[in-house]
Design a protein around this motif. Structure first.
Motif, PDB file in Angstrom:
ATOM      1  N   SER A 119       0.837  -1.194   0.000  1.00 21.66           N
ATOM      2  CA  SER A 119       0.000   0.000   0.000  1.00 21.66           C
ATOM      3  C   SER A 119       0.873   1.245   0.000  1.00 21.66           C
ATOM      4  CB  SER A 119      -0.914   0.000   1.226  1.00 21.66           C
ATOM      5  OG  SER A 119      -1.523   1.255   1.399  1.00 21.66           O
ATOM      6  N   ASN A 159      -1.475   3.048   6.461  1.00 22.21           N
ATOM      7  CA  ASN A 159      -2.000   1.694   6.273  1.00 22.21           C
ATOM      8  C   ASN A 159      -1.011   0.911   5.423  1.00 22.21           C
ATOM      9  OD1 ASN A 159      -4.408   2.252   7.665  1.00 22.21           O
ATOM     10  ND2 ASN A 159      -5.380   3.037   5.817  1.00 22.21           N
ATOM     11  N   TYR A 187       0.124  -1.878   4.336  1.00 17.47           N
ATOM     12  CA  TYR A 187      -0.143  -3.309   4.197  1.00 17.47           C
ATOM     13  C   TYR A 187       0.644  -3.888   3.021  1.00 17.47           C
ATOM     14  CZ  TYR A 187      -4.027  -2.501   7.401  1.00 17.47           C
ATOM     15  OH  TYR A 187      -4.789  -2.160   8.493  1.00 17.47           O
ATOM     16  N   GLN A 201      -5.683   4.469  -0.603  1.00 16.93           N
ATOM     17  CA  GLN A 201      -5.923   4.607   0.827  1.00 16.93           C
ATOM     18  C   GLN A 201      -5.514   3.358   1.622  1.00 16.93           C
ATOM     19  OE1 GLN A 201      -8.362   5.106  -1.604  1.00 16.93           O
ATOM     20  NE2 GLN A 201      -7.900   7.303  -1.689  1.00 16.93           N
ATOM     21  N   THR A 238      -7.252   0.623   1.790  1.00 16.69           N
ATOM     22  CA  THR A 238      -8.461   0.038   2.387  1.00 16.69           C
ATOM     23  C   THR A 238      -9.099  -1.025   1.512  1.00 16.69           C
ATOM     24  OG1 THR A 238      -9.788   1.825   1.435  1.00 16.69           O
ATOM     25  CG2 THR A 238      -8.958   2.137   3.680  1.00 16.69           C
ATOM     26  N   ARG A 239      -8.625  -1.170   0.280  1.00 17.25           N
ATOM     27  CA  ARG A 239      -9.143  -2.190  -0.632  1.00 17.25           C
ATOM     28  C   ARG A 239      -7.995  -2.838  -1.387  1.00 17.25           C
ATOM     29  NH1 ARG A 239     -14.636   0.616  -3.230  1.00 17.25           N
ATOM     30  NH2 ARG A 239     -15.917   0.397  -1.332  1.00 17.25           N
ATOM     31  N   SER A 267     -12.106  -5.851   1.061  1.00 14.21           N
ATOM     32  CA  SER A 267     -11.871  -4.787   2.033  1.00 14.21           C
ATOM     33  C   SER A 267     -10.658  -5.155   2.884  1.00 14.21           C
ATOM     34  CB  SER A 267     -13.099  -4.580   2.921  1.00 14.21           C
ATOM     35  OG  SER A 267     -13.394  -5.769   3.648  1.00 14.21           O
TER      36      SER A 267
END
Length: 428
Positions: free
Chosen positions: A152, A157, A159, A200, A202-203, A218
């Motif tokens: 990401s 975030n 990830y 973001q 988030t996905r 998600s």
């Protein structure tokens, strides 16, 4: 967007004179990095009509991985001559920040403002980008010969996604900030071919080797939100996935002549958060009828068609796509293996066929990419001895590294070229 951070690469140095080794968009698709037999080049992507070369280096020949951190001066380079060594440069000052050597060939490098991730075939190394220290080594990961992984670009975030199996499409989601596994997602029945986070973090979008269905989950809980079908009658090789900066669109490219753009506005699998659109209404109707239909038909009905498409000038070559805003308008950028950058206009309201706005050549005709590869970038198979001094405990051999006291105590803003001043390099 990570989203944008795919790359095209070669299968080896043979036949490349000088030749292209790789090409990649940076994290927010404002820059294009191209590795060649002579070094690497960086281009600005702020204009539709012009493709400006902002930097050219001949210090590292036969580059097959080159990644730029956003619009900063930090560039990571790996060459075919030393495929197990990663060099990190401050290109504006012409200085090397550090280098690391690993036990096997480097297959991919991913960056955000917090972490630098190096992917080998059966291990992953996570560095702190502030001082380049090795934070974590993930050993004995499932065989990943293509170096498939996604990081990401949102450092809050941060990830990391990578395959959890070599035989089916399982995704491991790992938090690179707190250094722990978050979840395992059973995404596909066949091995993974592509992964991408939205801006973001988030996905997460994924595609398998079949290439017919793209799924969106998600993050961090791993719930399935969307399914998109890019084809029914033939399997294809998905080469890239990329979200738009606002996360409302997802584009995908393959070895076919069509790039698909999907709109993430309809109902998720759970049926929550109904969207007041005609397509959402139709989706509800299909869902209500699904219990009366055969399983194969039900799966077909529940998946959405492309919102927009772009037809390329040729097929059979691997392409990398990304969605960006250039000169205040949404654009689809497609980087082809024959050294061309195609820029299309996208209608965010109506969709449909995208129109070609401009075509650039970022490499001479003699410098084309060999695309006979399963994914990007793929390591060059060379006979190289294990680097002396390598330690399985440490995970990587530290080379020349910038002293820690040269860094500020707070977060490092790498958009500022003064973050990496020239220093006396220390050997450790």
């Amino acid at each position: 967007m990570e989203t944008a951070e795919g790359s095209v690469g070669t299968s080896g140095p043979s036949g490349l004179a000088p030749g292209l080794g790789c090409a990649s968009f940076n994290q927010d698709s404002t820059s294009l990095a191209v590795g060649t037999g002579m070094g690497y080049k960086l281009y600005s992507l702020t204009s539709v009509e012009k493709l400006d070369c902002i930097h050219e280096s001949a210090d590292s020949p036969d580059v097959f991985i080159v990644e730029r951190l956003f619009s900063s001066s930090l560039v990571v380079v790996v060459s075919t001559a030393l495929p197990r060594r990663m060099n990190v440069y401050h290109f504006k000052k012409g200085t090397e920040i550090c280098n690391y050597s690993y036990s096997h060939d480097i297959l991919a490098v991913r960056l955000n403002r917090q972490r630098l991730v190096v992917c080998l075939e059966e291990s992953i190394y996570i560095h702190n980008i502030k001082d380049m220290k090795l934070l974590k080594t993930l050993l004995n990961t499932p065989s990943n010969p293509s170096g498939l992984c996604a990081l990401s670009v949102n450092h809050s975030n941060s990830y990391l996604a990578h395959p959890g199996s070599a035989t089916i499409g399982e995704i491991v989601v790992y938090d690179a900030n707190i250094l722990s596994t978050v979840t395992m997602i059973p995404a596909h029945d066949t091995p993974l071919a592509a992964l991408a986070f939205n801006a973001q973090g988030t996905r997460l979008a994924s595609a398998s080797e079949r290439g017919t269905v793209i799924r969106v989950f998600s993050i961090p809980d791993g719930q399935r939100l969307f399914e998109f079908r890019r084809g029914m009658k033939r399997y294809v090789n998905i080469s890239s996935l990329s979200f738009s900066p606002d996360g409302q669109f997802l584009c995908t490219s393959s070895n076919t002549e069509t790039v698909h753009i999907f709109k993430l506005e309809q109902l998720g699998i759970t049926g929550e958060e109904a969207s007041p659109t005609w397509t959402a209404y139709v989706g509800k109707m299909f869902s209500a009828a699904s219990s009366y239909l055969p399983t194969g038909v039900t799966g077909m009905m529940s998946q959405d068609r492309a919102f927009a498409t772009a037809h390329l000038l040729a097929m059979g070559r691997r392409n990398i796509c990304t969605l960006a805003v250039i000169q205040k308008l949404p654009r689809l950028l497609v980087m082809s293996a024959d050294g061309q950058l195609l820029i299309y206009n996208v209608d965010p309201q109506e969709g449909g066929e995208c129109t070609l706005a401009h075509k650039h050549r970022y490499a001479p005709l003699c410098e084309v990419l060999d695309m006979n590869r399963p994914y990007l970038p793929l390591s060059v198979v060379l006979s190289v001895d294990v680097c002396p001094g390598y330690s399985e405990d440490g995970g990587a051999k530290k080379g020349e590294v910038i002293p820690e006291h040269e860094f500020a105590a707070g977060p490092v803003c790498l958009d500022d070229e003064n973050e990496f001043p020239p220093v006396s390099i220390l050997r450790q």
